[in-house]
Scaffold this motif. Structure first.
Motif, mmCIF file in Angstrom:
data_model
loop_
_atom_site.group_PDB
_atom_site.id
_atom_site.type_symbol
_atom_site.label_atom_id
_atom_site.label_comp_id
_atom_site.label_asym_id
_atom_site.label_seq_id
_atom_site.Cartn_x
_atom_site.Cartn_y
_atom_site.Cartn_z
ATOM 1 N N GLN A 6 0.844 -1.188 0.000
ATOM 2 C CA GLN A 6 0.000 0.000 0.000
ATOM 3 C C GLN A 6 0.881 1.241 0.000
ATOM 4 N N THR A 7 0.455 2.207 -0.784
ATOM 5 C CA THR A 7 1.171 3.480 -0.823
ATOM 6 C C THR A 7 0.187 4.636 -0.794
ATOM 7 N N PRO A 8 0.575 5.768 -0.168
ATOM 8 C CA PRO A 8 1.764 5.906 0.666
ATOM 9 C C PRO A 8 1.582 5.212 2.014
ATOM 10 N N SER A 9 2.625 5.120 2.797
ATOM 11 C CA SER A 9 2.473 4.528 4.126
ATOM 12 C C SER A 9 1.852 5.552 5.082
ATOM 13 N N ASN A 10 2.150 6.808 4.831
ATOM 14 C CA ASN A 10 1.575 7.895 5.625
ATOM 15 C C ASN A 10 1.127 9.004 4.696
ATOM 16 N N LYS A 11 -0.019 9.614 5.030
ATOM 17 C CA LYS A 11 -0.509 10.734 4.241
ATOM 18 C C LYS A 11 -1.101 11.761 5.190
ATOM 19 N N LEU A 21 -5.523 6.708 -2.133
ATOM 20 C CA LEU A 21 -4.722 5.690 -1.471
ATOM 21 C C LEU A 21 -4.668 4.475 -2.401
ATOM 22 N N CYS A 23 -3.536 0.464 -3.500
ATOM 23 C CA CYS A 23 -3.312 -0.899 -3.012
ATOM 24 C C CYS A 23 -2.887 -1.792 -4.170
ATOM 25 N N THR A 114 -2.257 2.390 5.129
ATOM 26 C CA THR A 114 -1.899 3.795 4.943
ATOM 27 C C THR A 114 -2.503 4.581 6.100
#
Lengths: 119, 117
Positions: A6-11, A21, A23, A114
């Protein structure tokens, strides 16, 4: 082999902004799921794809949330006009389950998630 | 409708002592039951699952769970805790209430397991 990514890991975003987000499921998995995990809670079901189509979107909280899977592999969860209450970890999972095989109890493999923060 | 209740939000044990994480479920159909573990900053990992075969289910890392229909319980146990077992554990149910298919997982709120040296 590669798991679900999954990207990003943080938003981090501001209230009112639009976010996407992504996947990437395990290769060959036809079923894909999105869940949302709020602080101190277990994950809650949002939507399930079988192939390219959303077979069940009953968990989406309102029409600001939308998800697509145009080629039956990668999926994108889209959130419009974000609100502070949307802050959570968004989890994606995939499984082998294929249409027509009845109630196959396939294991869902989860990605790392995420973490979305709406300021 | 399906639901899960994890009876303890936090369990603390000493290394080498037994672990018991309690779970009760509610389901109108024959359920599938799972335990998932979540380590910090890592994805959910399946520990074990029950799908109407043997009622005593063995999973990874020495964990096991017993399905007791009369008690609607699916408690998770391990004979001897290890420091690496410290994590959040989720009991999960799915049944055929979702239009005849059981893809929809319903999670409990989780039990945080702390292992003391």
């Amino acid at each position: 082999g590669a798991g679900v990514s999954q990207t990003p890991s943080n938003k981090v975003t501001e209230k009112g902004k639009y976010v996407e987000l992504r996947c990437d499921p395990i290769s060959g998995h036809t079923a894909l799921y999105w869940y949302r995990q709020s602080l101190g809670q277990g994950p809650e079901f949002l939507i399930y794809f079988q192939g390219t189509g959303a077979a069940d979107d009953s968990g989406l909280p309102n029409d600001r949330f939308f998800a697509v899977r145009p080629e039956g592999s990668v999926s994108t969860l889209k959130i419009q006009r974000t609100e502070r209450g949307d802050s959570a970890v968004y989890l994606c999972a995939s499984s082998l389950r294929a249409l027509g095989q009845g109630t196959v109890r396939d294991t869902q493999y989860f990605g790392p998630g995420t973490r979305l923060t709406v300021l | 409708a399906q639901s899960v209740t994890q009876l303890d939000s936090h369990v603390s044990v000493s290394e080498g002592t037994p672990v018991l994480l309690r779970c009760n479920y509610s389901s109108s159909y024959s359920p599938s039951l799972f335990w998932y573990v979540q380590h910090p900053n890592k994805g959910l990992q399946l520990l074990l699952k029950y799908t109407s075969a043997a009622t005593l289910v063995k999973g990874i890392n020495g964990f096991e769970a017993e399905f007791k229909k009369s008690e609607t319980s699916f408690h998770l146990t391990k004979p001897s805790a290890h420091m690496s077992d410290a994590a959040e554990y989720f009991c999960v149910v799915s049944d055929q209430s979702s239009g005849g298919s059981n893809y929809k997982l319903t999670f409990g709120k989780g039990t945080l397991l702390t292992v003391n040296p």
